[in-house]
Motif scaffolding. Sequence first.
Motif, short mmCIF file in Angstrom:
data_model
loop_
_atom_site.label_atom_id
_atom_site.label_comp_id
_atom_site.label_asym_id
_atom_site.label_seq_id
_atom_site.Cartn_x
_atom_site.Cartn_y
_atom_site.Cartn_z
N ALA A 30 -3.00 0.58 -16.70
CA ALA A 30 -2.78 1.78 -15.57
C ALA A 30 -4.37 2.03 -14.98
CB ALA A 30 -2.09 2.87 -16.26
N ALA A 31 -5.30 1.69 -15.92
CA ALA A 31 -6.50 2.17 -15.34
C ALA A 31 -6.88 1.24 -13.94
CB ALA A 31 -7.56 1.89 -16.14
N LYS A 32 -6.40 0.45 -13.68
CA LYS A 32 -6.67 -0.32 -12.39
C LYS A 32 -5.52 -0.35 -11.46
CE LYS A 32 -6.00 -4.72 -14.34
NZ LYS A 32 -6.30 -6.34 -14.74
N PRO A 33 -5.65 0.01 -10.26
CA PRO A 33 -4.55 -0.10 -9.36
C PRO A 33 -4.01 -1.33 -9.14
CG PRO A 33 -6.70 0.15 -8.15
CD PRO A 33 -6.87 0.13 -9.64
N THR A 34 -2.59 -1.61 -8.81
CA THR A 34 -2.08 -2.83 -8.66
C THR A 34 -2.17 -3.25 -6.98
OG1 THR A 34 0.11 -1.90 -7.92
CG2 THR A 34 -0.12 -2.27 -10.51
N PRO A 35 -2.08 -4.60 -6.94
CA PRO A 35 -2.26 -5.09 -5.43
C PRO A 35 -1.19 -4.31 -4.42
CG PRO A 35 -1.98 -6.90 -6.81
CD PRO A 35 -1.73 -5.72 -7.92
N SER A 36 0.01 -3.82 -4.88
CA SER A 36 0.73 -3.09 -4.07
C SER A 36 0.21 -1.80 -3.77
CB SER A 36 2.33 -3.25 -4.42
OG SER A 36 2.28 -2.49 -5.84
N GLN A 37 -0.29 -1.05 -4.68
CA GLN A 37 -0.77 0.27 -4.75
C GLN A 37 -2.14 0.07 -3.42
OE1 GLN A 37 -1.68 1.01 -8.62
NE2 GLN A 37 0.01 2.45 -8.88
N LEU A 38 -2.87 -0.99 -3.62
CA LEU A 38 -3.97 -1.21 -3.01
C LEU A 38 -3.53 -1.28 -1.33
CD1 LEU A 38 -6.45 -3.36 -4.95
CD2 LEU A 38 -6.64 -0.89 -4.67
N ASP A 39 -2.41 -2.16 -1.34
CA ASP A 39 -2.02 -2.30 0.11
C ASP A 39 -1.29 -1.18 0.76
OD1 ASP A 39 -1.32 -4.03 2.11
OD2 ASP A 39 0.77 -4.49 1.50
N ASP A 40 -0.81 -0.53 -0.07
CA ASP A 40 -0.12 0.98 0.46
C ASP A 40 -1.22 1.78 0.76
OD1 ASP A 40 2.59 0.38 0.03
OD2 ASP A 40 2.78 1.44 -1.88
N GLN A 41 -2.45 2.00 0.12
CA GLN A 41 -3.42 2.88 0.37
C GLN A 41 -4.06 2.34 1.79
OE1 GLN A 41 -6.75 2.47 -2.37
NE2 GLN A 41 -7.04 4.59 -2.00
N GLN A 42 -4.19 1.16 1.96
CA GLN A 42 -4.64 0.49 3.22
C GLN A 42 -3.71 0.77 4.57
OE1 GLN A 42 -5.16 -3.75 3.44
NE2 GLN A 42 -6.74 -3.67 5.31
N MET A 43 -2.57 0.58 4.28
CA MET A 43 -1.37 1.01 5.25
C MET A 43 -1.57 2.58 5.63
SD MET A 43 0.90 -0.21 7.30
CE MET A 43 0.60 -1.81 6.56
N THR A 44 -1.65 3.29 4.42
CA THR A 44 -1.76 4.87 4.74
C THR A 44 -2.79 5.16 5.65
OG1 THR A 44 -0.61 5.10 2.64
CG2 THR A 44 -1.74 6.88 3.65
N GLU A 45 -3.98 4.44 5.59
CA GLU A 45 -5.01 4.57 6.38
C GLU A 45 -4.71 4.35 7.62
OE1 GLU A 45 -8.34 2.59 4.70
OE2 GLU A 45 -8.32 3.56 2.95
N HIS A 46 -3.95 3.27 8.10
CA HIS A 46 -3.64 2.84 9.18
C HIS A 46 -2.67 3.86 10.11
CE1 HIS A 46 -5.22 -1.14 9.33
NE2 HIS A 46 -4.72 -1.54 8.35
N ILE A 47 -1.69 4.37 8.98
CA ILE A 47 -0.62 5.43 9.66
C ILE A 47 -1.13 6.54 9.96
CG2 ILE A 47 1.24 6.82 8.86
CD1 ILE A 47 2.33 4.30 7.21
#
Length: 84
Positions: A30-47
């Motif tokens: 749980a200490a490191k973010p998953t690839p989907s969490q990283l992708d969601d974070q990037q998409m949130t920035e775009h949104i």
Amino acid sequence: MIHQIQQRTQASIRIICHVLDLPRSSYFHAAKPTPSQLDDQQMTEHITTVFAHHRRRYGYRRIGDELADQGIRCGPGRIRRLMK
């Protein structure tokens, strides 16, 4: 939470996990973010960028259209979830 306890007490992760009755592997997983969490974070920035650019007046449909115009593909359900 475990990281904060470790920073305050300087105790080892092994001891903290033992006291909390938590496997150490769960902590490290749980200490490191998953690839989907990283992708969601990037998409949130775009949104967020599109939403702020249009003075918070665009909904998920218009934001989806705007992202598509920029060449970013994203489904409407994902946009709604990330805007929530």
